[in-house]
Design an enzyme around this catalytic site. Structure first.
Site, PDB file in Angstrom:
ATOM      1  N   CYS A   3       4.917  60.086   3.526  1.00 33.21           N
ATOM      2  CA  CYS A   3       6.214  59.585   3.054  1.00 33.21           C
ATOM      3  C   CYS A   3       6.122  58.206   2.393  1.00 33.21           C
ATOM      4  CB  CYS A   3       7.206  59.537   4.212  1.00 33.21           C
ATOM      5  SG  CYS A   3       6.492  58.918   5.741  1.00 33.21           S
ATOM      6  N   HIS A  41      12.610  54.517   4.980  1.00 33.87           N
ATOM      7  CA  HIS A  41      11.497  53.569   4.945  1.00 33.87           C
ATOM      8  C   HIS A  41      11.743  52.565   3.810  1.00 33.87           C
ATOM      9  CE1 HIS A  41       9.439  56.027   7.749  1.00 33.87           C
ATOM     10  NE2 HIS A  41       8.370  56.379   7.062  1.00 33.87           N
TER      11      HIS A  41
END
Ligand code: NAP
Ligand code: 3JN
Length: 339
Positions: free
Chosen positions: A131, A244
Site C-alpha cells: 500500500c 496512510h
C-alpha cells in the site's frame, strides 16, 4: 467469459482487505457471474453480504479454486505461496495482495495508473504492490515522466488498518480504556499504539531497515523499471484507523517548479491535488478514508538539493492501497481480453 460475467473468488474474505475487496467488486460493478469466499477453517460457515445475497465463507483447500476464473488473494504470503500456483495450474488468474511474488521478475507488479503495460504476457499470477508503495508511485509517476527521478526520501505515517482487523480493534480498545482511565491491553503491536508512534513496520532486517521500508525501496524500482532510483524509507505506525500519509522528498534529474508539478498532478489519473496551505487545505487521512484517489498537497521546492520537490501524499490504504488496486487490475485483464 460468458455473457453473464466471471466466476470470481476472494481468498482472505473475512479480513480487512478481503471484506473491502467484496465491497469494491460490488461498488465498481465488476462482471461477477458467481462469487466464492474463502478464509481459514475458523470462519467456515460465516456469511458475508455481496449485493443482495449472503454468501457462505468456505475453508480454503487445495481443490477450492477449480472452476474459478479470477481469484483475488489477501490471506498473507504463506497462503499465497501454497495456494496461488495451484490455482493458476487449474486455469485461474490470481491477483495477489501479498509480498509472496512481488519481486519475482517473471511476475508483473502492477499499479494501473503507472505500469498497466506490465500485465501483457502475464502467466496467471499478478502481484499487487504494498500500500505505501502504491500511493507514492501514483503521485510520482507524472513528475517522473517529465523530469526524471534520481532519489526519493520518504517517511510514512501508516494507519493501523494496514496491520489487519485485529489492529483496528486494538487501537479502538486502547482509546476506550484511556477514556475510562483503565490500563491498556496490547497484543498486536510491541507497544501501546494509542497516542503513540512506532517506527517499526514488519520485522527489522540486518541492514537496520524494516521489511516494510525495503518493500518500498525494491517495489518502487521494479514498478518504475529503474534499478538506479535511490530510495530511502522510514515507515512509522500511527494511531489512525484508515489512510496512510507520506512525507516525500524527491530529487529530480531536471528542473520542475512546484507550480508545474501541481499542474501535472491535477491532470494525472487517480490523483487529487489539495494544496492551499494558506487556507489550511492539505490532504489528511480523514479525507482519504473511504475513497480511491491519491491526494497530494504541500507541494514545494526542496531547498536542500538542486532539482528537488517536497510533498505530502495521502490515500486510503485498504482501498487504493490494496482492494481497489487489485480490482482495477482485474478490470484491465477483462477489458483487454487477458483472461
Ligand atoms: P486480516 O484482517 O488479518 O485478514 C486475514 C485474512 O486471511 C482473513 O480472512 C483470514 O481468515 C485469512 N486467512 C488467514 N489464514 C488463512 C489460511 N490458512 N487459509 C485461508 N485464509 C486464511 O489481514 P488483512 O489486513 O486483510 O491482510 C491480509 C493480507 O493481505 C496480508 O497478510 C498481506 O499479505 C495482504 N495485505 C496487503 C496490503 C497491501 O499493502 N497491498 C495491505 C494489507 C494487507 P480468518 O478470518 O478465517 O482467520
Ligand atoms: O502495514 C501496513 O500498513 C501494510 C501491511 C502490509 C502487509 C502486512 C502483512 C504481510 C503485507 C504486505 O502487503 O506487504 C504483508 C505481506 O504480504 O508480506
Amino acid at each position: 467469459m460468458s455473457s453473464e460475467g466471471y466466476h470470481v473468488a476472494v481468498v482472505g474474505a473475512t479480513g480487512a482487505v478481503g471484506t473491502m475487496m467484496i465491497r469494491i467488486l460490488e461498488e465498481r460493478n465488476f462482471p461477477v457471474r458467481s462469487l466464492r469466499l474463502f478464509a481459514s477453517s475458523r470462519s467456515a460457515g460465516k456469511r458475508l453480504k455481496f449485493k443482495d445475497t449472503e454468501i457462505p465463507v468456505e475453508e480454503l483447500k487445495e481443490s477450492s479454486l477449480r472452476g474459478v476464473e479470477i481469484a483475488l488473494f489477501s490471506a498473507g504470503a504463506s497462503v499465497s505461496r501454497t495456494f496461488g500456483p495451484v490455482a493458476v495450474s487449474s486455469g485461474c488468474v490470481v491477483v495477489d495482495n501479498s509480498s509472496a511474488f512481488r519481486m519475482n521478475p517473471e511476475i508483473p507488479l502492477v499499479v494501473p495508473e503507472v505500469n498497466p503495460h506490465s500485465l501483457k504476457n502475464h502467466r496467471g499470477l499478478i502481484s499487487n504492490p504494498n500500500c505505501s508503495t502504491i500511493q507514492m508511485v501514483v503521485a510520482l509517476k507524472p513528475i517522473r515522466d517529465v523530469a526524471g527521478i534520481k532519489r526519493i526520501v520518504v517517511t510514512t505515517f501508516q494507519a493501523v488498518s494496514g496491520t489487519g482487523q485485529r489492529a483496528v480493534v486494538e487501537l479502538e480498545q486502547q482509546v476506550k480504556a484511556w477514556v475510562k482511565g483503565e490500563s491498556m491491553e496490547r497484543s498486536v503491536y510491541p507497544h501501546q499504539i494509542a497516542f503513540n508512534c512506532l517506527p517499526h513496520i514488519g520485522s527489522f532486517l540486518d541492514n537496520g531497515y524494516t521489511e516494510e521500508e525495503m518493500k518500498m525501496v525494491n517495489e518502487t524500482r521494479k514498478i518504475f523499471e529503474d534499478p538506479s532510483i535511490a530510495v530511502s524509507a522510514t515507515t512509522v505506525r500511527v494511531p489512525v484507523f484508515y489512510g496512510h500519509s507520506e512525507s516525500v522528498n524527491v530529487e529530480l534529474k531536471s528542473p520542475l517548479s512546484p507550480e508545474e508539478a501541481r499542474n501535472l498532478l491535477a491532470k494525472a489519473e487517480g490523483v487529487t491535488v489539495i494544496d492551499d496551505p494558506k487556507n489550511n487545505l492539505y490532504p489528511m487521512p480523514i479525507h482519504a478514508a473511504g475513497q480511491d484517489k491519491t491526494m497530494v498537497g504541500r507541494i514545494r521546492k526542496d531547498l536542500s538539493v538542486e532539482h528537488g520537490l517536497s510533498m505530502w501524499i495521502v490515500a486510503d490504504n485498504v482501498r487504493k492501497g490494496a482492494a481497489t488496486n487489485a480490482v482495477q487490475i482485474a478490470e484491465i485483464l477483462v477489458r483487454d481480453g487477458m483472461i
